[in-house]
Structure formats: structure tokens, C-alpha cells
Design a protein around this motif. Structure first.
Motif, PDB file in Angstrom:
ATOM      1  N   ARG A 497       0.854  -1.187   0.000  1.00  0.00           N
ATOM      2  CA  ARG A 497       0.000   0.000   0.000  1.00  0.00           C
ATOM      3  C   ARG A 497       0.893   1.241   0.000  1.00  0.00           C
ATOM      4  O   ARG A 497       1.825   1.342   0.799  1.00  0.00           O
ATOM      5  CB  ARG A 497      -0.886   0.002   1.246  1.00  0.00           C
ATOM      6  N   ARG A 498       0.607   2.154  -0.951  1.00  0.00           N
ATOM      7  CA  ARG A 498       1.392   3.405  -0.978  1.00  0.00           C
ATOM      8  C   ARG A 498       0.915   4.320   0.146  1.00  0.00           C
ATOM      9  O   ARG A 498      -0.139   4.078   0.745  1.00  0.00           O
ATOM     10  CB  ARG A 498       1.170   4.114  -2.324  1.00  0.00           C
ATOM     11  N   LYS A 499       1.665   5.391   0.355  1.00  0.00           N
ATOM     12  CA  LYS A 499       1.272   6.356   1.397  1.00  0.00           C
ATOM     13  C   LYS A 499      -0.115   6.918   1.091  1.00  0.00           C
ATOM     14  O   LYS A 499      -0.911   7.180   1.991  1.00  0.00           O
ATOM     15  CB  LYS A 499       2.312   7.478   1.450  1.00  0.00           C
ATOM     16  N   SER A 500      -0.402   7.022  -0.215  1.00  0.00           N
ATOM     17  CA  SER A 500      -1.691   7.583  -0.626  1.00  0.00           C
ATOM     18  C   SER A 500      -2.834   6.595  -0.386  1.00  0.00           C
ATOM     19  O   SER A 500      -3.992   6.940  -0.544  1.00  0.00           O
ATOM     20  CB  SER A 500      -1.634   7.923  -2.114  1.00  0.00           C
ATOM     21  N   GLY A 501      -2.508   5.342  -0.006  1.00  0.00           N
ATOM     22  CA  GLY A 501      -3.535   4.337   0.203  1.00  0.00           C
ATOM     23  C   GLY A 501      -3.719   3.433  -1.006  1.00  0.00           C
ATOM     24  O   GLY A 501      -4.357   2.382  -0.910  1.00  0.00           O
ATOM     25  N   GLU A 502      -3.159   3.842  -2.144  1.00  0.00           N
ATOM     26  CA  GLU A 502      -3.313   3.059  -3.368  1.00  0.00           C
ATOM     27  C   GLU A 502      -2.576   1.719  -3.208  1.00  0.00           C
ATOM     28  O   GLU A 502      -1.488   1.662  -2.637  1.00  0.00           O
ATOM     29  CB  GLU A 502      -2.692   3.853  -4.527  1.00  0.00           C
ATOM     30  N   ILE A 503      -3.190   0.654  -3.694  1.00  0.00           N
ATOM     31  CA  ILE A 503      -2.571  -0.674  -3.571  1.00  0.00           C
ATOM     32  C   ILE A 503      -1.894  -1.030  -4.881  1.00  0.00           C
ATOM     33  O   ILE A 503      -2.448  -0.788  -5.955  1.00  0.00           O
ATOM     34  CB  ILE A 503      -3.631  -1.713  -3.180  1.00  0.00           C
ATOM     35  N   TRP A 504      -0.694  -1.555  -4.784  1.00  0.00           N
ATOM     36  CA  TRP A 504       0.039  -1.919  -6.002  1.00  0.00           C
ATOM     37  C   TRP A 504       0.635  -3.299  -5.854  1.00  0.00           C
ATOM     38  O   TRP A 504       0.899  -3.767  -4.757  1.00  0.00           O
ATOM     39  CB  TRP A 504       1.116  -0.878  -6.327  1.00  0.00           C
ATOM     40  N   ASN A 505       0.811  -3.968  -7.014  1.00  0.00           N
ATOM     41  CA  ASN A 505       1.342  -5.332  -7.013  1.00  0.00           C
ATOM     42  C   ASN A 505       2.852  -5.281  -7.001  1.00  0.00           C
ATOM     43  O   ASN A 505       3.458  -4.569  -7.791  1.00  0.00           O
ATOM     44  CB  ASN A 505       0.875  -6.089  -8.250  1.00  0.00           C
ATOM     45  N   ALA A 506       3.433  -6.063  -6.072  1.00  0.00           N
ATOM     46  CA  ALA A 506       4.891  -6.041  -5.957  1.00  0.00           C
ATOM     47  C   ALA A 506       5.434  -7.462  -6.079  1.00  0.00           C
ATOM     48  O   ALA A 506       4.814  -8.419  -5.609  1.00  0.00           O
ATOM     49  CB  ALA A 506       5.284  -5.470  -4.598  1.00  0.00           C
ATOM     50  N   GLU A 507       6.580  -7.551  -6.758  1.00  0.00           N
ATOM     51  CA  GLU A 507       7.311  -8.824  -6.753  1.00  0.00           C
ATOM     52  C   GLU A 507       8.528  -8.589  -5.882  1.00  0.00           C
ATOM     53  O   GLU A 507       9.284  -7.647  -6.097  1.00  0.00           O
ATOM     54  CB  GLU A 507       7.746  -9.208  -8.163  1.00  0.00           C
ATOM     55  N   VAL A 508       8.666  -9.423  -4.845  1.00  0.00           N
ATOM     56  CA  VAL A 508       9.749  -9.228  -3.876  1.00  0.00           C
ATOM     57  C   VAL A 508      10.731 -10.391  -3.990  1.00  0.00           C
ATOM     58  O   VAL A 508      10.322 -11.549  -4.025  1.00  0.00           O
ATOM     59  CB  VAL A 508       9.194  -9.167  -2.436  1.00  0.00           C
ATOM     60  N   SER A 509      12.007 -10.033  -4.078  1.00  0.00           N
ATOM     61  CA  SER A 509      13.059 -11.047  -4.052  1.00  0.00           C
ATOM     62  C   SER A 509      13.794 -10.829  -2.730  1.00  0.00           C
ATOM     63  O   SER A 509      14.552  -9.882  -2.576  1.00  0.00           O
ATOM     64  CB  SER A 509      13.988 -10.833  -5.246  1.00  0.00           C
ATOM     65  N   ALA A 510      13.463 -11.673  -1.733  1.00  0.00           N
ATOM     66  CA  ALA A 510      13.964 -11.425  -0.370  1.00  0.00           C
ATOM     67  C   ALA A 510      15.048 -12.427  -0.003  1.00  0.00           C
ATOM     68  O   ALA A 510      15.008 -13.588  -0.410  1.00  0.00           O
ATOM     69  CB  ALA A 510      12.823 -11.522   0.629  1.00  0.00           C
ATOM     70  N   THR A 511      16.001 -11.944   0.776  1.00  0.00           N
ATOM     71  CA  THR A 511      17.138 -12.780   1.201  1.00  0.00           C
ATOM     72  C   THR A 511      17.334 -12.610   2.691  1.00  0.00           C
ATOM     73  O   THR A 511      17.156 -11.511   3.221  1.00  0.00           O
ATOM     74  CB  THR A 511      18.415 -12.318   0.457  1.00  0.00           C
ATOM     75  N   HIS A 512      17.660 -13.706   3.319  1.00  0.00           N
ATOM     76  CA  HIS A 512      17.986 -13.651   4.759  1.00  0.00           C
ATOM     77  C   HIS A 512      19.501 -13.655   4.904  1.00  0.00           C
ATOM     78  O   HIS A 512      20.182 -14.468   4.293  1.00  0.00           O
ATOM     79  CB  HIS A 512      17.398 -14.868   5.472  1.00  0.00           C
ATOM     80  N   LEU A 513      20.003 -12.709   5.689  1.00  0.00           N
ATOM     81  CA  LEU A 513      21.456 -12.622   5.876  1.00  0.00           C
ATOM     82  C   LEU A 513      21.880 -13.609   6.956  1.00  0.00           C
ATOM     83  O   LEU A 513      21.641 -13.380   8.126  1.00  0.00           O
ATOM     84  CB  LEU A 513      21.840 -11.205   6.316  1.00  0.00           C
ATOM     85  N   ALA A 514      22.489 -14.729   6.516  1.00  0.00           N
ATOM     86  CA  ALA A 514      22.875 -15.772   7.487  1.00  0.00           C
ATOM     87  C   ALA A 514      23.889 -15.236   8.487  1.00  0.00           C
ATOM     88  O   ALA A 514      23.879 -15.622   9.655  1.00  0.00           O
ATOM     89  CB  ALA A 514      23.452 -16.971   6.746  1.00  0.00           C
ATOM     90  N   GLN A 515      24.781 -14.319   8.038  1.00  0.00           N
ATOM     91  CA  GLN A 515      25.804 -13.818   8.963  1.00  0.00           C
ATOM     92  C   GLN A 515      25.230 -12.806   9.951  1.00  0.00           C
ATOM     93  O   GLN A 515      25.884 -12.470  10.942  1.00  0.00           O
ATOM     94  CB  GLN A 515      27.014 -13.242   8.210  1.00  0.00           C
ATOM     95  N   GLU A 516      24.030 -12.273   9.667  1.00  0.00           N
ATOM     96  CA  GLU A 516      23.358 -11.381  10.633  1.00  0.00           C
ATOM     97  C   GLU A 516      21.951 -11.911  10.854  1.00  0.00           C
ATOM     98  O   GLU A 516      20.985 -11.388  10.299  1.00  0.00           O
ATOM     99  CB  GLU A 516      23.273  -9.958  10.065  1.00  0.00           C
ATOM    100  N   PRO A 517      21.810 -13.014  11.617  1.00  0.00           N
ATOM    101  CA  PRO A 517      20.506 -13.655  11.738  1.00  0.00           C
ATOM    102  C   PRO A 517      19.416 -12.655  12.109  1.00  0.00           C
ATOM    103  O   PRO A 517      19.627 -11.805  12.978  1.00  0.00           O
ATOM    104  CB  PRO A 517      20.725 -14.681  12.846  1.00  0.00           C
ATOM    105  N   GLY A 518      18.283 -12.799  11.447  1.00  0.00           N
ATOM    106  CA  GLY A 518      17.162 -11.907  11.733  1.00  0.00           C
ATOM    107  C   GLY A 518      17.077 -10.719  10.795  1.00  0.00           C
ATOM    108  O   GLY A 518      16.096 -10.003  10.792  1.00  0.00           O
ATOM    109  N   THR A 519      18.132 -10.515   9.991  1.00  0.00           N
ATOM    110  CA  THR A 519      18.100  -9.382   9.069  1.00  0.00           C
ATOM    111  C   THR A 519      17.762  -9.875   7.665  1.00  0.00           C
ATOM    112  O   THR A 519      18.336 -10.853   7.192  1.00  0.00           O
ATOM    113  CB  THR A 519      19.457  -8.669   9.072  1.00  0.00           C
ATOM    114  N   PHE A 520      16.810  -9.183   7.050  1.00  0.00           N
ATOM    115  CA  PHE A 520      16.388  -9.540   5.701  1.00  0.00           C
ATOM    116  C   PHE A 520      16.577  -8.322   4.805  1.00  0.00           C
ATOM    117  O   PHE A 520      16.487  -7.192   5.263  1.00  0.00           O
ATOM    118  CB  PHE A 520      14.895  -9.883   5.672  1.00  0.00           C
TER     119      PHE A 520
END
Ligand code: ADP
Length: 924
Positions: A497-520
Motif C-alpha cells: 500500500r502506498r502512502k496515498s492508500g493506493e494498492i500496487w502489485n509487488a514482486e519481492v526477491s527477499a534474502t535472509h542474511l545468514a551472517q546477521e541472523p534476523g536481518t532480511f
């Protein structure tokens, strides 16, 4: 002396011719007649007393300390109250008597009972006798003095003796109270004169036993010579201290510190030794020594550089690790100022830390310092300093530890460099970028993400990633986080959701940092447009699928419509063949049958296309004789070949399996397509079908169809297996055809686990080569006749439910020569009625497509009735022209026991009837 004085006063009274001569003495507040002359008329008694202040003559003498002479008291009124006057003593002459100390003793006097002027002689006599008395007093005084002195001396002696006794007992108590052992001995002989309790207890002797010991008995290191030279020769009041071992009575030895002093006691020279058990101190000393050794070993062997500096910062001690850190030796570093080894830029901070420690501003300091090696290389160190103070708090030295952190610093510098690279990559990325901590709080974003979300960077850094998710619950986000942690990475689509409230479709490529557990971190792309495109595509696909379904349904209906008449034709042909006596006619009928089958196969092919397009092709493997199939298929084209003047032959190259297990219909279809094309596109010459084993494929067989026809131009060869592809696609083309045959052939070859390829030359001819795995049938199966004729001996009542009269006729013909009785109805409703009215049938043959009540509905109704009646199970065989697999499942689901697809062969029908009729009801 009393006697002497009595003589004196007696003589005095006589010499002066007076009745009374007295010696008076003062006794407390009285005056007493001490001595009185023994005359006949003296009124004074010895021991008589008179109170002082009575007005006596003597009082006046004692007061004035002079001679008093009263010639006649009666004539002198001052003596009117004198107690002597009533006694008749009216005249008086007296002198004072004093102790040698000057103190008054009393008086000496003469008294007369008549007026008497006392002649000078009398006065002289008095004076003389007074001197005598005075001398006596002196003697008495001295005697009493001597007596006092004596008494005093006696008292003193008694006190002294008491003191000595007390002193002795105090000395013993003190001696025995001492925790140190005390030995008193003779310096000459070494003989022990006294010991205290501590000595006895520490060595295990009684005092009596101790007093007969010699020093060598309890000090093994002591001998006569040593005693004489070290102890015996001590000067007065000189003392010596040494450490030795004392031996207990039981032989145990323990370390002691001994102090010996030479002293004079009661005029005797004695040695006083005090010894103290120092076992604990020795043990502590040795522990300290060991600890120091361990300490030293640790310092020498540790990898951490350790140095000790004086307060001027000069190196006093350096361990090998520190020397090797700087590429130098321990010796060459000793005495150098530590700052001379430090990088010039870091030297001031080190000097400051030193000063702070020296002036008590800090107790410890820690800093990162660069040292310079001998070769000039820089060594980064984690440098800690601490100080050592003496008892009065003055700093005496500085201890430092230096740990090599060059690698870490280099890694940090590299990381910094990487960080700046990372930042520039992230910022130049066209995709949005965010990084979040384990609790979902956004910790970094790039400009592109700010632009996508409509928030500023500062606003985003106060949000959680869930604040931006538009559709998902927290649990979904958590589950996704877990998935990313498990796999390290995930690509997913979501909605933000944008600040304006508008909803947009997102493709997310997420990675977990093994050397800093808990950080993505994730790259986010706006896929709203792509999503709309996909939606359009999905709609188009749904439409296409609907069209395809319509086509498939159309094909199914058509196939049913075509199959039914062919079914009848083939059935009739079969009956005619059975009843025909002439071999020639039977051969013709067989050919007709083969052609009909081929036609059916073509219809199947059309259906196949639909199935292939739906990806729903199923192979029906069965055992058949391979060469029979080849020959029969070639035979179909013999007439055509002959008509065109072509030689058509079969070549068998190598040993072939007799019977194989495969889908016979599909293989026939392949051969049919290839041979028919070869004959169609060959005007002269030959068409050769050859078969050879293919060793490189398990159970491999290569079938080759070679012709001397028109050939296929090279540019067409690549696409010739595609649908609806023909070399000549003009309206005026010479050869007929649909352009589907090769496409289906290729599909079938591949589906059967094989392949097809083409070699062709225009004007010369073509070779189509098909490689297939055709495993031989199991020997047991090979020996079984392909179609066993069922035992038709048991007569059965069979109900045929079929609306087509042709089919009714066909089935009737099939069952004509069997003992079975057939009853026929035209639709499902009639069949249900008949069964429910108690028509006892052994088997029902149920057509599926019928007017009013179709076969499936009728079967369901019969099963329902059976359930209510708890009646016997009627075996039902479904008969359908539908060739799709799902039709069979529908029939079985409706309650049918078996399924036969039209065109139905007589043998298949009889076998199915026999099989079901023989099955016990419970198994149905
Ligand atoms: P159809 O034969 O029905 O047109 P096919 O798919 O069987 O469809 O064949 C496609 C085309 O391939 C044919 O139209 C023809 O041009 C070419 N072709 C097939 N077999 C041969 C052959 N043996 N010789 C020459 N051309 C051939």
C-alpha cells in the motif's frame, strides 16, 4: 632508759631538796607524769595525766621552750588556776625536753611546797640533769630510728621476695603464652636451661624431656662446631636470625625461623632463642614461586604481546610474542621508549594514555594503536594499559597488552569499502530496496523504494514492513519470514500500500542474511502492469480452453456418430466371414474388416489429436506378433502399390522378437502413416519397409520406410513434423492429405519411448526412420492364445439396453450361437422397470447414450433399488462409443462392473459376460 631517768629525777629531787622532781611527756592532747622522783611527799603519781590547756607550769615551758621559774605561785595571780597549786606545789622551775628532731617531748622540772626562788645551783643541776635526759632521749630516738629502719628493711625484703615470686610466675605465664617456641640455653655448653610450652608442643616433648635435649637433637643442621661459631660466640645483646628445620620427636621436620639473642639474666649469660613455624610461609612462598613460574611461562608462551614499562615509558620487560609482533628480538627492545615503536600518528594518543594513568585520571586504558615493524610494515593492535602502584599509591610501572588486530581492521576496511559499493549498487538499482530487522522494522531503503511507496526515507525508517503490506496478516508475514530463513532466499508476489492508500502489485526477491541472523533485505519491483497482462492472458487462455473443450466435445460426438455405423459394418462383416464358406470371399471380407479397422484407427487419430493437445494420451500395451502386424499393415497397401506399379516389400534385417508387448494400434498407426505417405508420394520405383534390431536402445527396434519418390526439399525437412505442414500447400496441389499424419506419428513415437527422423533428397526419395523400444512378451503369455474363446456352456439370461436397432441386431447375432437368452429394451427407463419388476437377469449390457434415461442414470437407479431390496447384485457391462478415459470412470462410478468400447468384438463381449457371470455377487 626509764630506770636511768628515774635515777636522774630521784637524784635531782635530793640534790635540790624539793618534794617533787618530774619528767613529763606529751601524749596526744594530754600531758602525762612520765617519771616522778620517788620522794616521800611528792603528790605526783607516775602515769597521772592532765589535759593540756589546764594552766600548768609545764605548758608554759613547752610553749616558750625556755626555763620557767616560779618562786611563789601564790604571790603571782597568773598561776591562780594552776592545778599544781591545789596540790601544794607553789613554786616551780622547769626546762623543756625535745627529740633530736626538735619536736617537743615534754619537760623536766622540780616543784616545792613552799616559796622557793631556786638557787642558781639548783637551776644548774636542773640544766645538767636535763642534758642527761636529753641525751637519753637522743639514744631512744636513735634506737627507735634503727628499729624503724630495720622494720622497713624487713618489709622491703618481704615485698621484694613477693615481687620476685610474682615476677617469676608472670615470666612463666608470658613465656608459656607465647605462640613462638622459646629456648633458653647456655652459650658455652649449649645446655638447655628452660623452654616454653609452645616449644614442647611443637616438638612433642614434655618440659622435663626438653630440658635434657641438646640443640642437635631438634635441629639436624646444628652441630657443636656450628653452635660454637655462630651462637656461642655472640656478643652481649647481639642477635642472629636464620632459617632452619626443626625435627619433632616423631621424626617429622618443619621449617622454622629462629632468632637468637645473647642476654645477661641474674648475672648469668644466656642464649635466648625464639623459633617460629614458617611452614605456611614456606608453602606460600613456594606457591608464589610456582605461580610466578607459571605466570612467566604463560607470558612467554601467549600469543598476546605483553610488556612492562617504567614510568618514563621505557620497556623493562617484553615477552616473545610482542617482539615477534614487531619483527624484533626481546633483547633489542629492552630499554627502548615504547612510543618510539608506535606509528607517529598514534604516538600522541599513547603518550596521553600514559599520562592519564600516571596522574591517576584512569586506572586502565584501551586504544587501537599502530606499531611499526622493523621492516616498516604497520601492525594494528588492540592495546590495553594498566598501572602498578606501591603501598603509598605511587605508580611504579605500567603493564601493557598488545593484540594483533591487523586482520580485523583490514576486514573492517574491506567491509567499509563493500558497504560503499553496496550503497551505490542499491541506490543505482531501478528496483526498490529495503532491509528489515527480525522484528520487521525497516532499517534501510533506497530512493527507488521511496518513490514506489510514496514515503520519505525518514518516514519509512519508522515503519514496519507489515505496515506496507496491503493484504496479508502478520501470521502470513511470519510464515514467509520462516520460509526465507529456511531457504535463505525467496521470490514472491504480494501487494503493498502506498502512502496515498493506493494498492500496487509487488514482486519481492527477499534474502535472509545468514551472517546477521534476523536481518532480511529485498528488492521490490512494481508488477502491476505485468499482473494486468497476466490477467488478460488468463482470460484469453480460459476462452481458448473453452473453445478447445467445445472442439473436443464435438470430436467425441462425431466419433460416436461415425463409430456406431462402422461398428455395425464391421460386426456384419465378421458374421458374414463366419458364415461364408468360400475362402476367396472370406479373404475379401477380412480385407474389408482391415480397411474398416484402419478407418476406425483414423477416427481414433483425429481423437488422438484432441487428446494429444490435452496431454491425455494413454497407451494400451498388449502382447502381439510383431511381424504379423507389419505384414498385415503392408498388405493393406498392396493393391495401391500394384496399381501404381510400385514394388512394396518387407525386409527383416537381423533376429527379431516373435511376440512383443506394446500398443499395437499406435504402432499400426505409425506404419500406416509412413507407408501411405511413401506410396502417395512415389510415382515409380519402390517402397521398402525394413525392420532391424537397434542394440543402442534396450529392446530397441528400428523400422525404416524407404521410397524412391519425390523427396522433400531440404528447407521443408525441419518443419515437416509440425501440424498441418505440407510441402505443397497450394490449392492446386497434386496430393491430398491434411498435414496431420507426420505430426501425430512423431507424437506417438515419442510417447512410446522412441523417436522419428527423416532423410530425404528431392527427386531421389525419402527415408523415415522410427526407433522404438518393443520388449518381447513374457514366455508364459506368448504361449497363451491371444483370444481365448470363453466357455459358453452355462446358459445365462442377458438383458441388452440399447436404443440403436443396428447394435441390437449385432449383439443378438454375436449371441446367436451361444446358450444364452437375450432380452432387449430400448432405453434405461424400460430396463429399470424390468429389473425392479423382478426380471431375474444374470448380466445386463447397458448402452450409455440413450434417450429418456441414459445408461448411467439407469445403472444408478438399479443399484439404488438393489440397496433397498437387499437383492442380488446384477452385473452390468457398459457399452459406449465414447473413447475417453473419464467415460470409463464415470461408468464405474455409476455402478457398472465392466466397460466395453464400441466397436465391440464378439470375443471381447463373450469374455466379459463370462467373467462377470462367474464372479460371486459379493465381489461385485
Ligand atoms: P499429409 O500426407 O496428409 O499431407 P503428412 O503429415 O503425412 O500429411 O505429411 C505432410 C507432408 O510431408 C506431406 O504433405 C508431404 O508434402 C510431405 N511428405 C510426407 N511423406 C513424404 C514422402 N514419403 N515423400 C515426399 N513427401 C512426403
Amino acid at each position: 632508759m626509764i630506770d636511768a631517768w628515774q635515777q636522774v629525777v630521784n637524784t635531782l629531787a635530793r640534790a635540790t631538796q624539793v618534794p617533787a622532781a618530774l619528767i613529763m611527756r606529751v601524749h596526744a592532747n594530754d600531758i602525762e607524769v612520765f617519771i616522778s622522783a620517788e620522794t616521800a611527799d611528792s603528790p605526783y603519781q607516775k602515769g597521772a595525766t592532765e589535759h593540756l590547756d589546764s594552766g600548768l607550769y609545764c605548758e608554759r615551758v613547752m610553749d616558750t621552750r625556755q626555763m620557767l621559774r616560779v618562786p611563789d605561785a601564790l604571790a603571782d595571780p597568773q598561776w591562780a588556776n594552776n592545778p599544781d597549786v591545789p596540790l601544794g606545789m607553789i613554786s616551780y622551775c622547769g626546762l623543756p625536753l625535745t627529740w633530736p628532731t626538735g619536736e617537743i617531748f615534754g619537760t623536766i622540772c622540780i616543784l616545792d611546797n613552799r616559796a622557793n626562788p631556786f638557787t642558781p645551783l639548783a637551776q644548774e643541776l636542773l640544766s645538767a640533769f636535763r642534758e642527761t635526759a636529753q641525751a637519753g632521749l637522743a639514744t631512744v630516738y636513735q634506737q627507735s630510728l634503727l628499729r624503724d629502719v630495720n622494720t622497713h628493711l624487713e618489709e622491703l625484703a618481704a615485698t621484694r621476695a613477693q615481687d620476685i615470686a610474682q615476677e617469676n610466675s608472670r615470666y612463666r605465664i608470658i613465656l608459656d603464652a607465647l605462640s613462638e617456641s622459646v629456648i633458653i640455653g647456655s652459650p658455652q655448653s649449649g645446655k638447655i636451661l628452660d623452654v616454653n610450652r609452645a616449644f614442647c608442643e611443637s616438638l612433642g616433648y614434655t618440659r622435663k624431656e626438653a630440658l635434657i635435649l641438646s640443640p642437635t637433637d631438634f635441629d639436624p643442621s646444628m652441630d657443636a662446631q656450628r653452635f660454637a661459631s655462630e651462637l656461642g660466640s655472640l656478643a652481649p645483646d647481639q642477635q642472629i636470625r636464620f632459617e632452619t628445620c626443626h625435627r619433632r620427636r616423631d621424626g617429622d621436620e618443619f621449617p622454622v625461623e629462629v632468632t637468637v639473642v645473647r642476654a645477661e639474666i641474674h648475672g648469668q649469660t644466656q642464649l635466648i632463642g625464639v623459633s617460629r613455624d614458617i611452614s605456611e610461609r614456606v608453602a606460600a612462598d613456594s606457591a608464589i614461586r610456582e605461580s610466578a613460574q607459571r605466570h612467566r611461562a604463560l607470558i612467554n608462551n601467549t600469543a598476546i604481546g605483553i610488556i612492562q614499562c617504567d614510568i618514563d615509558g621505557r620497556l623493562q620487560e617484553v615477552n616473545p610474542a610482542f617482539a615477534s609482533l614487531l619483527g624484533r628480538t626481546v633483547e633489542e627492545l629492552s630499554g627502548l621508549p615504547v612510543t618510539s615503536l608506535i606509528h607517529p600518528e598514534d604516538a600522541p594518543s599513547c603518550a596521553r594514555a600514559f599520562q592519564d594513568l600516571l596522574h591517576g585520571q584512569t586506572e586502565h586504558a584501551r586504544l587501537e594503536l599502530r606499531f611499526l615493524r622493523r621492516d616498516g610494515a604497520v601492525v594494528w593492535t588492540d592495546f590495553s594499559l594498566s598501572r602498578q602502584q606501591n603501598d603509598v599509591g605511587a605508580v611504579t610501572r605500567i603493564f601493557c597488552m598488545a593484540q594483533d588486530i591487523t586482520q580485523r581492521i583490514c576486514a573492517e576496511q574491506t567491509a567499509l569499502l563493500k558497504e560503499s559499493h553496496y550503497r551505490s549498487v542499491v541506490e543505482t538499482s531501478g528496483d526498490g530496496f529495503w532491509a528489515v530487522s527480525g522484528d520487521g522494522v525497516i532499517i534501510d531503503v533506497n530512493q527507488a523504494y521511496c518513490a514506489l511507496s510514496g514515503y520519505t526515507r525518514e518516514e519509512l525508517l519508522r515503519l514496519k514492513i507489515t505496515d506496507l503490506e496491503a493484504l496479508e496478516q502478520q501470521v502470513d508475514v511470519d510464515a514467509r519470514m520462516q520460509q526465507i530463513i529456511r531457504n535463505g532466499h525467496a521470490v514472491f508476489e504480494t501487494q503493498h500500500r502506498r502512502k496515498s492508500g493506493e494498492i500496487w502489485n509487488a514482486e519481492v526477491s527477499a534474502t535472509h542474511l545468514a551472517q546477521e541472523p534476523g536481518t532480511f533485505f529485498g528488492f521490490v519491483r512494481d508488477i502491476s502492469e505485468r499482473k494486468q497482462g497476466e490477467l488478460r492472458l488468463q482470460q484469453a487462455k480460459a476462452q481458448a480452453e473453452a473453445a478447445s473443450r467445445a472442439k473436443t466435445e464435438f470430436l467425441a460426438i462425431m466419433s460416436h456418430e461415425i463409430r456406431t455405423p462402422i461398428n455395425v459394418m464391421l460386426g456384419m462383416g465378421e458374421l458374414m466371414e463366419e458364415s461364408c464358406a468360400k475362402e476367396h470371399q472370406r479373404k475379401l471380407l477380412r480385407k474389408q474388416k482391415e480397411a474398416g479397422k484402419a478407418l476406425l484407427a483414423l477416427i481414433e487419430t483425429t481423437l488422438e489429436l484432441a487428446r494429444l493437445e490435452q496431454g491425455a494420451l494413454s497407451l494400451k500395451n498388449a502382447d502381439f506378433v510383431l511381424l504379423d502386424l507389419l505384414r498385415a499393415t503392408i498388405e493393406l497397401f498392396e493393391q495401391n502399390a500394384r496399381a501404381k506399379g510400385l514394388a512394396l516389400e518387407l525386409q527383416i534385417a537381423g533376429p527379431m522378437p516373435h511376440s512383443v508387448r506394446a500398443d499395437e494400434t499406435r504402432l499400426r498407426q505409425i506404419l500406416f502413416n509412413l507407408i501411405s505417405n511413401a506410396i502417395k508420394f512415389t510415382e515409380s520405383g519402390s517402397v521398402t519397409v525394413s525392420i532391424a534390431p537397434l542394440p543402442e536402445m534396450p529392446h530397441g527396434v528400428r523400422i525404416r520406410v524407404t521410397d524412391t519418390g519425390i523427396g522433400i526439399p531440404a528447407e521443408h525437412q525441419e518443419h515437416i513434423f509440425e501440424h498441418f505442414t505440407q510441402v505443397d500447400s497450394s490449392l492446386s496441389r497434386k496430393y491430398g492429405g491434411s498435414g496431420l499424419g507426420l505430426a501425430i506419428t512423431k507424437h506417438l513415437a515419442i510417447h512410446m519411448g522412441g523417436a522419428i527422423r527423416l532423410r530425404s533428397e528431392q527427386g531421389v526419395g525419402s527415408v523415415f526412420e522410427v526407433d522404438l523400444p518393443l520388449p518381447p512378451s513374457a514366455p508364459a503369455l506368448e504361449s497363451v492364445p491371444a483370444q481365448a474363446t470363453p466357455d459358453a456352456s452355462a446358459p445365462l439370461r442377458i438383458l441388452l439396453v440399447e436404443d440403436s436397432e443396428d447394435n441390437q441386431m449385432l449383439i443378438r447375432a454375436f449371441l446367436q450361437k451361444t446358450p444364452h437368452a437375450l432380452e432387449v429394451v430400448n432405453d434405461g427407463a424400460a430396463a429399470v422397470r424390468l429389473v425392479c419388476d423382478g426380471g431375474a437377469f444374470d448380466v445386463a449390457l447397458m448402452d450409455i447414450q440413450m434417450p429418456r434415461l441414459n445408461g448411467l442414470e439407469a445403472t444408478r437407479a438399479i443399484r439404488q433399488w438393489e440397496l433397498q431390496q437387499e437383492g442380488a447384485h446384477l452385473p452390468i457391462i457398459a457399452l459406449t462409443a465414447h473413447a475417453f478415459a473419464e467415460d470409463k470412470s464415470l461408468a464405474i462410478a455409476a455402478g457398472c462392473d465392466d466397460y466395453l468400447t464400441k466397436p465391440i468384438k464378439k470375443s471381447d463381449l463373450l469374455a466379459a459376460i463370462e467373467a462377470l457371470a462367474a464372479t460371486p455377487c459379493s465381489e461385485s
